[in-house]
Design a protein around this motif. Sequence first.
Motif, PDB file in Angstrom:
ATOM      1  N   THR A 314       0.827  -1.205   0.000  1.00 16.11           N
ATOM      2  CA  THR A 314       0.000   0.000   0.000  1.00 16.11           C
ATOM      3  C   THR A 314       0.862   1.257   0.000  1.00 16.11           C
ATOM      4  N   ILE A 315       1.905   1.267   0.826  1.00 15.72           N
ATOM      5  CA  ILE A 315       2.774   2.443   0.911  1.00 15.72           C
ATOM      6  C   ILE A 315       3.483   2.698  -0.420  1.00 15.72           C
ATOM      7  N   THR A 316       3.866   1.620  -1.103  1.00 16.55           N
ATOM      8  CA  THR A 316       4.566   1.753  -2.389  1.00 16.55           C
ATOM      9  C   THR A 316       3.720   2.515  -3.401  1.00 16.55           C
ATOM     10  N   GLU A 317       2.397   2.327  -3.343  1.00 14.08           N
ATOM     11  CA  GLU A 317       1.512   2.976  -4.305  1.00 14.08           C
ATOM     12  C   GLU A 317       1.018   4.345  -3.834  1.00 14.08           C
ATOM     13  N   LEU A 318       1.547   4.836  -2.712  1.00 22.74           N
ATOM     14  CA  LEU A 318       1.116   6.124  -2.169  1.00 22.74           C
ATOM     15  C   LEU A 318       1.170   7.254  -3.204  1.00 22.74           C
ATOM     16  N   PRO A 319       2.220   7.367  -4.030  1.00 19.00           N
ATOM     17  CA  PRO A 319       2.260   8.472  -5.006  1.00 19.00           C
ATOM     18  C   PRO A 319       1.057   8.501  -5.939  1.00 19.00           C
ATOM     19  N   ASN A 320       0.555   7.322  -6.335  1.00 21.10           N
ATOM     20  CA  ASN A 320      -0.619   7.296  -7.212  1.00 21.10           C
ATOM     21  C   ASN A 320      -1.840   7.882  -6.513  1.00 21.10           C
ATOM     22  N   PHE A 321      -2.020   7.547  -5.242  1.00 17.27           N
ATOM     23  CA  PHE A 321      -3.147   8.070  -4.488  1.00 17.27           C
ATOM     24  C   PHE A 321      -3.026   9.585  -4.314  1.00 17.27           C
ATOM     25  N   ILE A 322      -1.820  10.045  -3.990  1.00 21.63           N
ATOM     26  CA  ILE A 322      -1.595  11.475  -3.797  1.00 21.63           C
ATOM     27  C   ILE A 322      -1.806  12.235  -5.103  1.00 21.63           C
ATOM     28  N   ASP A 323      -1.235  11.724  -6.208  1.00 19.02           N
ATOM     29  CA  ASP A 323      -1.353  12.402  -7.505  1.00 19.02           C
ATOM     30  C   ASP A 323      -2.809  12.564  -7.917  1.00 19.02           C
ATOM     31  N   ALA A 324      -3.603  11.491  -7.764  1.00 17.02           N
ATOM     32  CA  ALA A 324      -5.008  11.543  -8.156  1.00 17.02           C
ATOM     33  C   ALA A 324      -5.780  12.553  -7.311  1.00 17.02           C
ATOM     34  N   THR A 325      -5.487  12.565  -6.004  1.00 18.67           N
ATOM     35  CA  THR A 325      -6.202  13.463  -5.087  1.00 18.67           C
ATOM     36  C   THR A 325      -5.796  14.921  -5.297  1.00 18.67           C
ATOM     37  N   VAL A 326      -4.515  15.171  -5.230  1.00 21.94           N
ATOM     38  CA  VAL A 326      -4.022  16.547  -5.325  1.00 21.94           C
ATOM     39  C   VAL A 326      -4.325  17.138  -6.698  1.00 21.94           C
ATOM     40  N   GLY A 327      -4.087  16.370  -7.746  1.00 18.95           N
ATOM     41  CA  GLY A 327      -4.327  16.873  -9.104  1.00 18.95           C
ATOM     42  C   GLY A 327      -5.771  17.300  -9.307  1.00 18.95           C
ATOM     43  N   THR A 328      -6.703  16.492  -8.817  1.00 22.48           N
ATOM     44  CA  THR A 328      -8.124  16.813  -8.987  1.00 22.48           C
ATOM     45  C   THR A 328      -8.502  18.065  -8.204  1.00 22.48           C
ATOM     46  N   ILE A 329      -8.081  18.155  -6.952  1.00 18.05           N
ATOM     47  CA  ILE A 329      -8.470  19.293  -6.114  1.00 18.05           C
ATOM     48  C   ILE A 329      -7.778  20.576  -6.568  1.00 18.05           C
ATOM     49  N   GLU A 330      -6.528  20.481  -7.010  1.00 20.61           N
ATOM     50  CA  GLU A 330      -5.844  21.662  -7.545  1.00 20.61           C
ATOM     51  C   GLU A 330      -6.605  22.215  -8.742  1.00 20.61           C
ATOM     52  N   MET A 331      -7.006  21.323  -9.620  1.00 24.59           N
ATOM     53  CA  MET A 331      -7.711  21.744 -10.824  1.00 24.59           C
ATOM     54  C   MET A 331      -9.071  22.345 -10.493  1.00 24.59           C
ATOM     55  N   MET A 332      -9.791  21.726  -9.531  1.00 21.00           N
ATOM     56  CA  MET A 332     -11.142  22.181  -9.195  1.00 21.00           C
ATOM     57  C   MET A 332     -11.131  23.498  -8.429  1.00 21.00           C
ATOM     58  N   THR A 333     -10.068  23.765  -7.664  1.00 16.39           N
ATOM     59  CA  THR A 333     -10.015  24.984  -6.837  1.00 16.39           C
ATOM     60  C   THR A 333      -9.100  26.052  -7.407  1.00 16.39           C
ATOM     61  N   ASN A 334      -8.410  25.717  -8.484  1.00 15.66           N
ATOM     62  CA  ASN A 334      -7.463  26.654  -9.103  1.00 15.66           C
ATOM     63  C   ASN A 334      -6.424  27.135  -8.090  1.00 15.66           C
ATOM     64  N   SER A 335      -5.943  26.199  -7.281  1.00 21.62           N
ATOM     65  CA  SER A 335      -4.930  26.536  -6.271  1.00 21.62           C
ATOM     66  C   SER A 335      -3.803  25.508  -6.334  1.00 21.62           C
ATOM     67  N   LYS A 336      -2.708  25.824  -5.679  1.00 16.05           N
ATOM     68  CA  LYS A 336      -1.549  24.951  -5.692  1.00 16.05           C
ATOM     69  C   LYS A 336      -1.357  24.315  -4.323  1.00 16.05           C
TER      70      LYS A 336
END
Length: 464
Positions: A314-336
């Motif tokens: 599970t820990i090995t795949e952490l970047p995929n979970f973070i990328d999907a979450t952060v990328g979506t919220i950054e795009m939806m809120t127009n923030s970094k």
Amino acid sequence: MRAVVKDGIGIFSPQGFLDGNSAEHYVSIEDIEATLKLNADMILVSLKKVIFFNRNGLDAFVKLFSKIREKNSTTVGFCDYDTKKYNAIVKFYEKDLNFSLFATQEIAALFASNFSKDSKNVLVFNSDKSQRSAMAIELHDKGHNPIIAQNEKEFNEKRKNKNAYDIVIENTFLGQMGENIATRVTGNAIIYTVSSFLDTNISQQFNIQYHNNSLNVGFRLFIFDAYKVVSMNVHALNFFSKLSSAGAEYNATICFVGLSFEKIPLAFKETLEDAGIMFFEQMDDILQNKELLEELGASSAANIKNKRVINKVTITELPNFIDATVGTIEMMTNSKATKDAVKINDIEIDSKEGKIASSIGFYGDMDGMVVLVFPIEIAKKACELLIGEKSDDMELILDTLAELVNIVGGKVKTLLADEHINVNITLPRTYSDIDSLLEIAKGKKGVQVDLKFDNDHFLFFLTR
């Protein structure tokens, strides 16, 4: 057959009849691979010149789509069809529609990575709310301005103003977006639909793994829509009794709605009631009674057995979970987003005030749960696109937040599939207060990532 490549889309255009005998001669895996080398990131089969097709004819292409998806994340599917053809395809693949459908090539181009033309005003409608949300997010990510019609009546009214929209999207479906299991969610209640005669087959038809993972995510109220059930035998009786007993350690409640005992022994009802199952005549008796709904579906700090620790996979795949979450919220809120800290521990939330949360489970080649804790202002901003306007309606925000988290889950699923890790996802569970979340996540050790979106603190927690 050679494809025509335009706007990053490779289009194959078969003609005439598509059946099991003819379809396999139109396109080969070598044809598709050659098209991908021409910088195509989307492979579509146009049905414009197809007079007739059946399931066997489409299967030949769908099998090729699967082979391509195994190798990379190329979008695959069909385009250029009328409503009749669209409905036929959806009916053929109702439970396994994992490819995309675009009514026209013009609509497909809006979702292509290489599409770089001017921003478009796009009217979007699909009867599936998750699909509407997915399309809005993808279009916004590509620089367009999506306007979502929440229902067919609103859609028909909006489309009359032809000058307001550059493109109108209907009869379109995005594959690999979210998870569509034969169930629905209202508030924090999961509703299963059962019908006909219930017998020993219920144990094969019911997705017990999905149910168990929904419990793990935090769902506590499960409603069986039984209006169309004719009768049941002792095998079904035992199944539901055991299901209710197994949920007791989570303080979960199972209800039947609309079940007639005209052809079912009353002794069965008494046995089910002894197992803790409740009965209601109408769905509104539960769903319109907010106090009862809260009482039955409230999370609880039940002593859940077999708590599992997060593992290396599970820990090995952490970047995929973070990328999907952060990328979506950054795009939806127009923030970094900026990362504050990463640690392995029980979930820690410094301040509970002004925050809401959501969780979603995944299971298959790996299993676990993602918890997201939002400051209310970030949640409002992220949901504004999907709602269509600013809103302070907390019930609407929570409902829309669930759709947003469902899209994040779909993106995670796709990223993992690219690494040949196959998972399914549960429906998201939302929490209007942090205490309810902590009761569910209590004692679960996981990876916590503290983030900031424009100085608003956001928490990501991955556990099992």
